[in-house]
Design an enzyme around this catalytic site. Structure first.
Site, mmCIF file in Angstrom:
data_model
loop_
_atom_site.group_PDB
_atom_site.id
_atom_site.type_symbol
_atom_site.label_atom_id
_atom_site.label_comp_id
_atom_site.label_asym_id
_atom_site.label_seq_id
_atom_site.Cartn_x
_atom_site.Cartn_y
_atom_site.Cartn_z
ATOM 1 N N LYS A 1 5.392 -3.736 -5.404
ATOM 2 C CA LYS A 1 6.852 -3.555 -5.475
ATOM 3 C C LYS A 1 7.533 -3.886 -4.150
ATOM 4 O O LYS A 1 8.584 -4.496 -4.130
ATOM 5 C CB LYS A 1 7.149 -2.106 -5.867
ATOM 6 C CG LYS A 1 8.609 -1.833 -6.106
ATOM 7 C CD LYS A 1 9.026 -2.351 -7.450
ATOM 8 C CE LYS A 1 10.496 -2.201 -7.724
ATOM 9 N NZ LYS A 1 10.935 -3.144 -8.765
ATOM 10 N N ASN B 1 -0.847 1.272 6.049
ATOM 11 C CA ASN B 1 -0.124 0.240 5.315
ATOM 12 C C ASN B 1 0.441 -0.726 6.355
ATOM 13 O O ASN B 1 1.106 -0.288 7.289
ATOM 14 C CB ASN B 1 1.018 0.903 4.524
ATOM 15 C CG ASN B 1 2.019 -0.098 3.987
ATOM 16 O OD1 ASN B 1 1.659 -1.224 3.666
ATOM 17 N ND2 ASN B 1 3.264 0.298 3.883
ATOM 18 N N GLY B 2 0.153 -2.018 6.201
ATOM 19 C CA GLY B 2 0.651 -3.002 7.163
ATOM 20 C C GLY B 2 -0.464 -3.957 7.555
ATOM 21 O O GLY B 2 -1.493 -4.037 6.870
ATOM 22 N N ARG C 1 3.153 0.253 -5.345
ATOM 23 C CA ARG C 1 3.055 -0.454 -4.069
ATOM 24 C C ARG C 1 1.741 -1.206 -3.901
ATOM 25 O O ARG C 1 1.575 -1.994 -2.965
ATOM 26 C CB ARG C 1 3.205 0.537 -2.913
ATOM 27 C CG ARG C 1 4.517 1.280 -2.904
ATOM 28 C CD ARG C 1 4.560 2.257 -1.763
ATOM 29 N NE ARG C 1 4.476 1.590 -0.497
ATOM 30 C CZ ARG C 1 5.506 1.048 0.150
ATOM 31 N NH1 ARG C 1 6.703 1.123 -0.378
ATOM 32 N NH2 ARG C 1 5.341 0.460 1.303
ATOM 33 N N GLU D 1 5.264 -13.643 -13.654
ATOM 34 C CA GLU D 1 4.840 -12.373 -13.061
ATOM 35 C C GLU D 1 4.167 -11.442 -14.055
ATOM 36 O O GLU D 1 3.180 -10.795 -13.723
ATOM 37 C CB GLU D 1 6.061 -11.625 -12.499
ATOM 38 C CG GLU D 1 6.591 -12.159 -11.216
ATOM 39 C CD GLU D 1 7.691 -11.268 -10.685
ATOM 40 O OE1 GLU D 1 7.540 -10.775 -9.569
ATOM 41 O OE2 GLU D 1 8.702 -11.052 -11.377
ATOM 42 N N LYS E 1 9.990 -14.353 -13.883
ATOM 43 C CA LYS E 1 9.707 -13.147 -14.675
ATOM 44 C C LYS E 1 8.538 -13.412 -15.616
ATOM 45 O O LYS E 1 7.640 -12.593 -15.747
ATOM 46 C CB LYS E 1 10.969 -12.768 -15.445
ATOM 47 C CG LYS E 1 11.283 -11.358 -15.630
ATOM 48 C CD LYS E 1 11.924 -10.601 -14.503
ATOM 49 C CE LYS E 1 11.201 -10.612 -13.204
ATOM 50 N NZ LYS E 1 12.014 -10.213 -12.064
ATOM 51 N N HIS F 1 14.137 -36.553 -13.294
ATOM 52 C CA HIS F 1 13.631 -37.111 -12.038
ATOM 53 C C HIS F 1 12.149 -36.805 -11.823
ATOM 54 O O HIS F 1 11.665 -36.864 -10.694
ATOM 55 C CB HIS F 1 14.472 -36.597 -10.866
ATOM 56 C CG HIS F 1 15.897 -37.043 -10.950
ATOM 57 N ND1 HIS F 1 16.284 -38.360 -10.786
ATOM 58 C CD2 HIS F 1 17.040 -36.369 -11.245
ATOM 59 C CE1 HIS F 1 17.591 -38.467 -10.950
ATOM 60 N NE2 HIS F 1 18.067 -37.272 -11.231
ATOM 61 N N GLU G 1 14.861 -17.457 -12.188
ATOM 62 C CA GLU G 1 14.493 -16.051 -12.362
ATOM 63 C C GLU G 1 13.710 -15.861 -13.671
ATOM 64 O O GLU G 1 12.729 -15.106 -13.733
ATOM 65 C CB GLU G 1 15.749 -15.178 -12.329
ATOM 66 C CG GLU G 1 15.571 -13.736 -12.775
ATOM 67 C CD GLU G 1 14.585 -12.925 -11.943
ATOM 68 O OE1 GLU G 1 14.051 -13.440 -10.941
ATOM 69 O OE2 GLU G 1 14.323 -11.767 -12.317
ATOM 70 N N TRP H 1 -3.042 -2.445 -1.561
ATOM 71 C CA TRP H 1 -2.782 -3.834 -1.936
ATOM 72 C C TRP H 1 -3.482 -4.654 -0.860
ATOM 73 O O TRP H 1 -3.073 -4.675 0.299
ATOM 74 C CB TRP H 1 -1.284 -4.112 -1.949
ATOM 75 C CG TRP H 1 -0.941 -5.474 -2.490
ATOM 76 C CD1 TRP H 1 -0.799 -5.827 -3.791
ATOM 77 C CD2 TRP H 1 -0.693 -6.644 -1.715
ATOM 78 N NE1 TRP H 1 -0.469 -7.162 -3.872
ATOM 79 C CE2 TRP H 1 -0.400 -7.690 -2.619
ATOM 80 C CE3 TRP H 1 -0.688 -6.937 -0.352
ATOM 81 C CZ2 TRP H 1 -0.101 -8.985 -2.208
ATOM 82 C CZ3 TRP H 1 -0.397 -8.233 0.059
ATOM 83 C CH2 TRP H 1 -0.108 -9.237 -0.874
ATOM 84 N N CYS I 1 0.859 -1.184 0.000
ATOM 85 C CA CYS I 1 0.000 0.000 0.000
ATOM 86 C C CYS I 1 0.895 1.234 0.000
ATOM 87 O O CYS I 1 2.003 1.214 0.526
ATOM 88 C CB CYS I 1 -0.941 0.103 1.187
ATOM 89 S SG CYS I 1 -2.022 -1.306 1.396
HETATM 90 O O1 M6R Z 1 12.327 -5.815 -2.351
HETATM 91 P P1 M6R Z 1 12.797 -7.246 -2.344
HETATM 92 O O2 M6R Z 1 13.985 -7.457 -3.195
HETATM 93 O O3 M6R Z 1 13.026 -7.744 -0.945
HETATM 94 O O4 M6R Z 1 11.607 -8.064 -2.938
HETATM 95 C C1 M6R Z 1 11.634 -9.469 -2.953
HETATM 96 C C2 M6R Z 1 10.554 -10.004 -3.864
HETATM 97 O O5 M6R Z 1 9.291 -9.603 -3.412
HETATM 98 C C3 M6R Z 1 10.739 -9.527 -5.312
HETATM 99 O O6 M6R Z 1 11.981 -9.891 -5.803
HETATM 100 C C4 M6R Z 1 9.639 -10.109 -6.195
HETATM 101 O O7 M6R Z 1 9.855 -11.467 -6.394
HETATM 102 C C5 M6R Z 1 9.566 -9.316 -7.497
HETATM 103 N N1 M6R Z 1 8.211 -9.267 -7.935
HETATM 104 C C6 M6R Z 1 10.445 -9.843 -8.562
HETATM 105 O O8 M6R Z 1 10.220 -9.328 -9.829
#
Ligand code: M6R
Length: 651
Positions: free
Chosen positions: A646, A103-104, A27, A531, A528, A547, A524, A77, A2
């Site tokens: 984010k 936020n929290g 956020r 996401e 990506k 396996h 990764e 969020w 948020c």
């Molecule tokens: O801010 P951080 O690097 O701690 O965030 C960790 C993950 O939340 C972050 O890498 C997430 O997987 C992203 N969406 C990656 O693109």
């Protein structure tokens, strides 16, 4: 997550709040809302489910949008309660005289809500946040509120799926007493009294209709920054929301409560003891957080990587020496083992760090998922260096793991992009990425920035421990200096990457495989793609396919393999033969000049040949572009993918 903003001053607050929310939308973007206290003494709220654009449209359609020189806003969020208009922030008390954004997560919200209900409070939403405004209401007014006060009326109207709440009252203080000059400090005391009953994480801003020109802001485990101006003050979850107005910022600490008035700010702890907080001047430019002609921030940030990498390395390669003065705060001679802790993309950077630390520094390294480590009983102590990798520096799970490590006496080293973030304040030392703000929700340039910092760290630890001699440092320094150019070449391969992505974007699932340094890259790459395109993807070490997962393969499921030069290259080629035998379509990332591999693959995407440890920089860039173009082909919201945020400031 948020995003929250607040403003007190002489100017009209609404455009300032909306601009701040636009910069914080990364956020969270499930719903948005604002509340303004007009110069007529009336408090007006507008909120709307969906993205900020929908709130903006609602406000534009109103004959009289909320206005005034005091206000707060929120972009959500969702955690507790679905992302509806009614659950959107700001939340208000029964009379609509207090409004609050948060936020929290309030962890003890359920018993608090039951107790508040038993005392006559009415709840409108399914959020954990709403208990906060009722607790403050009790502490401020010294009574349980009624639905309509004795001296005014409350008017709630519903306009489609937009809700407005207005209250029309004369000024009145706690228990009906007139507001005196000490009203703002008494209000801050009421907020502190309420917060002392709360467990969990919060950054919040609250305002009362009784107190024009006053906000109270508080922070505990969720980020909050004050922007200091002349005759006006701002509050925000993150610095970019402040930069159009001021560069002087004050970072609140956990447990701080700030009274924010036009003339200035006063910070106390929860007990009311004054706290001295130094203001900082932010040097980076707000323009760095603009799109600059690109269709998406993500695409811009992929292109920024060669320059960002040069920025990360700047001043750290001093001739043929690695220069990391920040490490002086750590007793590195006492370190016998390393634990790297992170989440998501940062975790994969941590896996690559492990390979380099073991190879060059000859230290045992464990890589831990922060959300698992925090509830485990890890063996950590003063001899274990805990490296916390987090681009935001605000990830709740990583912060909790840091607290656990500190409690066990382990020194902590933060690797982050966010200056002054929570992780840096609890760390013994911090290495900054120096890649500039990353606005796209998915990590791109922060990932390669993390890799660069961790590469330097591994080499420097190797040098100090006598395993990585001066000649090897000099070789690495030379290769690192050439890396921005190699990344530019990798990006120049975009037409072929784009063609592959567009051809495969209609598939329901994909595999990404690699060995050694290309195993974390495969993880990764799969993350990506998931996401931003929402295509199902799995990342696997290539030797593990046989396996189990190989059972999944058929001509409909493409396999994307990272086959750049490595000691395990021949083993990987055998794995590709196995994939091929199952009829799966192969896309291979290979080193320039590897024409043999073309016999196995439908498509080969060539990258410059690099030393094995640096291949992830270019291979991950190819994966980013592949995911980006698949997402664009599918019409996805590339910068703000569904359900993501984010900074994941909740657990
Ligand atoms: O801010 P951080 O690097 O701690 O965030 C960790 C993950 O939340 C972050 O890498 C997430 O997987 C992203 N969406 C990656 O693109």
């Amino acid at each position: 997550m948020c995003g929250i903003v607040g403003y007190v001053g002489e100017r009209e607050a609404l455009p300032i709040l909306m601009d701040g929310l636009a910069r914080l939308e990364y956020r969270g973007y499930d719903s948005a809302g604002v509340a303004l206290l007009g110069s007529d003494g009336r408090l007006r709220v507008a909120k709307q489910e969906g993205k900020l654009a929908r709130l903006r449209a609602q406000l534009d359609a109103r004959a009289e949008p909320p206005s005034g020189p005091t206000g707060l806003g929120h972009t959500r969020w969702a955690t507790h309660g679905p992302p509806t208009t009614i659950n959107a922030h700001p939340h208000h008390d029964e009379d609509g005289r207090l409004v609050l954004v948060h936020n929290g997560i309030i962890e003890n919200y359920a018993p608090l809500r039951e107790a508040l209900r038993a005392r006559g409070h009415r709840f409108d939403t399914e959020t954990d946040t709403e208990v906060l405004v009722h607790l403050i209401e009790e502490a401020w007014y010294g009574r349980v509120a009624t639905t309509a006060g004795a001296d005014g009326t409350t008017d709630r109207t519903t306009d489609g799926d937009a809700t407005s709440v207005t209250a029309d009252r004369g000024l009145r203080g706690p228990a009906g007493s007139p507001i005196g000059a000490d009203g703002p400090s008494r209000f801050a005391a009421a907020v502190r009294a309420a917060l002392r009953q709360v467990e969990g994480a919060y950054a919040l801003v609250v305002m009362s209709e009784d107190l024009p020109g006053t906000l109270v802001a508080a922070r505990h485990f969720s980020p909050l920054v004050l922007g200091l101006g002349e005759g006006e003050q701002l509050v925000a979850s993150d610095i970019p929301a402040l930069l159009s107005h001021t560069r002087r910022v004050l970072l609140l600490e956990d447990g701080d409560v700030a009274l924010v008035e036009r003339a200035g700010v006063t910070v106390t702890d929860l007990a009311g003891q004054p706290q001295a907080r130094e203001a900082l001047t932010v040097t980076w430019d707000a323009a760095a957080a603009e799109k600059g002609g690109y269709a998406h921030f993500v695409r811009k940030e992929i292109d920024e990587q060669p320059g960002a990498l040069a920025d990360t390395l700047r001043g750290r390669l001093d001739g043929d020496r690695i220069h990391l003065p920040e490490l002086a705060a750590l007793d590195l001679d006492a370190i016998r083992r390393i634990c790297v802790v992170a989440c998501g993309t940062s975790l994969y950077a941590g896996m690559l760090a492990r390979l380099m630390l073991e190879r060059w520094a000859r230290l045992p390294v464990e890589v831990a998922i922060a959300s698992e480590l925090r509830y485990g009983d890890p063996v950590l102590g003063p001899e274990s260096l805990v490296i916390l990798v987090s681009q935001s520096g605000e990830t709740a799970d990583t912060l909790a793991a840091q607290r656990l490590a500190r409690a066990k006496g382990a020194p902590t080293l933060a690797v982050t992009n966010s200056v002054g973030s929570s992780i840096t304040r609890a760390a013994d030392a911090t290495l900054y990425l120096q890649v500039g703000p990353e606005i796209g929700v998915v990590a791109t340039k922060t990932f390669t920035g993390q890799l660069a910092v961790l590469t330097l760290l591994a080499a420097e630890l190797g040098r100090r421990r006598g395993h990585f001699d001066a000649a090897r440092v000099a070789d690495l320094a030379r290769d690192l200096r050439a890396l921005p150019e190699a990344m530019t070449l990798a990006i120049a391969g975009e037409p072929a990457i784009r063609a592959a992505a567009e051809a495969l974007a209609d598939r329901r699932s994909m595999f990404f495989i690699g060995r050694g340094f290309n195993h974390p890259v495969a993880l990764e790459a799969a993350l990506k793609l998931k996401e931003i395109s929402y295509i199902h993807a799995e990342g696997y070490p290539a030797g593990e396919l046989k396996h189990g997962p190989i059972a999944m393969l058929d001509p409909s499921i493409p396999v994307f393999a990272f086959a750049t030069p490595a000691p395990t290259y021949d083993k990987l080629v055998s794995n590709l033969e196995e994939v091929r035998a199952r009829g799966a379509e192969l896309v291979v990332v290979a080193g320039a000049g590897d024409t043999d591999i073309a016999r196995l693959a439908e498509r080969v995407l060539y990258v410059p040949v690099l030393r094995e440890e640096l291949e992830p920089f270019v291979n991950a860039t190819v994966a980013q572009l592949f995911a980006y173009h698949a997402a664009v082909a599918l019409g996805r919201d590339v910068d703000q993918p569904r359900n993501l945020a984010k900074s994941v400031t909740v657990e």
